[in-house]
Design an enzyme around this catalytic site. Sequence first.
Site, mmCIF file in Angstrom:
data_model
loop_
_atom_site.group_PDB
_atom_site.id
_atom_site.type_symbol
_atom_site.label_atom_id
_atom_site.label_comp_id
_atom_site.label_asym_id
_atom_site.label_seq_id
_atom_site.Cartn_x
_atom_site.Cartn_y
_atom_site.Cartn_z
ATOM 1 N N LEU A 1 -31.294 47.328 -5.762
ATOM 2 C CA LEU A 1 -30.761 47.131 -7.109
ATOM 3 C C LEU A 1 -29.400 46.458 -7.084
ATOM 4 O O LEU A 1 -29.032 45.765 -8.035
ATOM 5 C CB LEU A 1 -30.657 48.473 -7.846
ATOM 6 C CG LEU A 1 -31.966 49.212 -8.123
ATOM 7 C CD1 LEU A 1 -31.677 50.528 -8.840
ATOM 8 C CD2 LEU A 1 -32.896 48.353 -8.957
ATOM 9 N N GLY A 2 -28.630 46.676 -6.026
ATOM 10 C CA GLY A 2 -27.308 46.079 -5.965
ATOM 11 C C GLY A 2 -26.547 46.590 -4.752
ATOM 12 O O GLY A 2 -26.984 47.507 -4.060
ATOM 13 N N GLY B 1 -22.424 47.386 -3.182
ATOM 14 C CA GLY B 1 -21.011 47.575 -3.466
ATOM 15 C C GLY B 1 -20.234 47.690 -2.180
ATOM 16 O O GLY B 1 -20.771 47.503 -1.079
ATOM 17 N N GLY B 2 -18.954 48.013 -2.316
ATOM 18 C CA GLY B 2 -18.125 48.108 -1.127
ATOM 19 C C GLY B 2 -18.513 49.272 -0.232
ATOM 20 O O GLY B 2 -18.338 49.221 0.980
ATOM 21 N N MET B 3 -19.064 50.344 -0.827
ATOM 22 C CA MET B 3 -19.391 51.541 -0.049
ATOM 23 C C MET B 3 -20.809 51.519 0.498
ATOM 24 O O MET B 3 -21.068 52.102 1.548
ATOM 25 C CB MET B 3 -19.215 52.791 -0.909
ATOM 26 C CG MET B 3 -17.802 53.030 -1.401
ATOM 27 S SD MET B 3 -17.634 54.687 -2.110
ATOM 28 C CE MET B 3 -18.948 54.696 -3.319
ATOM 29 N N GLY B 4 -21.726 50.896 -0.201
ATOM 30 C CA GLY B 4 -23.105 50.957 0.246
ATOM 31 C C GLY B 4 -24.028 50.173 -0.661
ATOM 32 O O GLY B 4 -23.595 49.308 -1.417
ATOM 33 N N VAL C 1 -27.414 50.247 -3.412
ATOM 34 C CA VAL C 1 -28.168 51.032 -4.379
ATOM 35 C C VAL C 1 -29.600 50.504 -4.402
ATOM 36 O O VAL C 1 -29.831 49.301 -4.549
ATOM 37 C CB VAL C 1 -27.547 50.960 -5.781
ATOM 38 C CG1 VAL C 1 -28.359 51.804 -6.765
ATOM 39 C CG2 VAL C 1 -26.099 51.437 -5.745
ATOM 40 N N LYS D 1 -28.340 55.737 -4.016
ATOM 41 C CA LYS D 1 -27.144 55.122 -3.450
ATOM 42 C C LYS D 1 -26.995 55.596 -2.006
ATOM 43 O O LYS D 1 -26.862 56.796 -1.752
ATOM 44 C CB LYS D 1 -25.913 55.508 -4.267
ATOM 45 C CG LYS D 1 -24.624 54.832 -3.825
ATOM 46 C CD LYS D 1 -23.504 55.194 -4.793
ATOM 47 C CE LYS D 1 -22.215 54.468 -4.469
ATOM 48 N NZ LYS D 1 -21.139 54.791 -5.443
ATOM 49 N N ASP E 1 -12.561 53.557 -13.747
ATOM 50 C CA ASP E 1 -13.048 52.213 -13.410
ATOM 51 C C ASP E 1 -14.104 51.754 -14.416
ATOM 52 O O ASP E 1 -15.131 51.202 -14.052
ATOM 53 C CB ASP E 1 -13.636 52.202 -11.991
ATOM 54 C CG ASP E 1 -13.796 50.779 -11.448
ATOM 55 O OD1 ASP E 1 -13.070 49.871 -11.910
ATOM 56 O OD2 ASP E 1 -14.652 50.570 -10.571
#
Length: 505
Positions: free
Chosen positions: A239-240, A242-245, A247, A261, A355
Amino acid sequence: MSPDTLLMVANVVCSTLTVVLAVMAVKSVPVGRVFLVHRFGRYHRTMEPGYRFLIPLVEKVAHRVDTRLRDFPVAPLSVTTRDRGRIRVEISLYVQVVDPLKSVYGIDDHARALERQAHQAVRVLLEPRDQETALAARTEIGSTVVEELTALAESLGIRIDRVLVNPSVEVPAVGQGSLGQQPAQLAAGSLGRSEQPATPAPVPAPGPVGPPAPDGVGHRPLAGDDPRLIGGYQLLRRLGEGGMGTVFLGQSADGRLVAVKVIRGQFVADAMFRRRFTREVETARRVSGEHTAALVDADPVGDPPWLVTEYIPGPSLHQVISRQGALPAPTLYMIAQGVAEALQGIHGSGIVHRDLKPSNIIVSEAGPRVIDFGIARAADSSALTRTGHLVGTPGFLAPEQLTGGTITSATDVYAYGMVMCHAGGVAPLPDGQPIESALGMLPTGLRDLVHSCLAPDPAARPEVAHILERVAAPAAATVDAWLPPPVRTMIDLHAAATVVEPQAR
């Protein structure tokens, strides 16, 4: 002529006239209809369907017709588009009888004829198109159906008042050959770690899984090194990131869709990051509300750590703005209300999101949903990360976040104002540009409210309850038509991206 002859002739004439009048008196009332029988004067009676005896030249049959505006749904139609996409079209016709003499059998008896004509018009219009343009053609479909049905309706004594059309991606049900779309409102489920199945499912061989998502949807097939199973949840798509991992779109053992996630490997050994992720899970457990994504399951101490939330089919507000530009006033008011209600639930749990931005807001058919509590903290907490590191996204940071001031719920209110500016079509403000020039693109009813949300002094910003009071009435007035067709099409395409070929389990 003798009297006996005259009497005989009179008897013959009377007998003949009696037979003729008797034949004329027997009338057939159409089956399934109730008729009023009128006599010239004050007398009247109601007759049941079937053969009835009427007094010739005295009584007449008049059809009782309901001339109120009525609606009836046309049977759903499935259309295969040029690119082999499957579109389900639901149509409601709003009709009114205007000529009772032509409409002897009423609207319901003509429904099948109208339905066949409507289906033919829709097929001719949609089959030559690709899936996306077919989904976006709601207005054109409605106009075409009205035009096609008008002539037929006039011949039946019926007027077509309006046509409502809802084309959507046709998604098979779970257990019927492929993974179906689950309802957007999923039950929260257990907040504890789910039990592993008695017999672990085999992991499919590496390689991309599933067909590409429709154009305009960020879903992608799984990469060769992506996991296929996390905590008992089968992973289906990306799905997408990010900086951490990453999804993923996942499927639980009971068949519902979830967002999984999974934390990147390089963070697993970072003790500070582990604490941060554990805090994210704890925060997600506390937050509740209709306009947030509920936590379903989590394992912050796993290898790798992961958390599962309900899956909400729809694009992010960032994707909507990037593709569609400035949103119309009805859409803005619904987003303003939904996000404010989400903030009310978040703040009511003692949490500050920190955020809030368009990419953390999902636009679903049921309304906007606020997601991602990765840096959310309790309202009375101290700084989140190492000294010198900003927390949040540039362009949406409140002044107190930039200066190291106290973070409160007013910090989210500032970000809320910036979100509404972006949704109204405003790009990030260049240095030195007055905020008034950007606010000019918002509807008048939102302009002053958003301006107050962007006050430099947190104490001068409105409370979320006050924001809801200001936007509730305009949002309620547009609840039935808040999604413009292009945005609804984006939601439909995201739903289509959840249809995945069955995998070996």
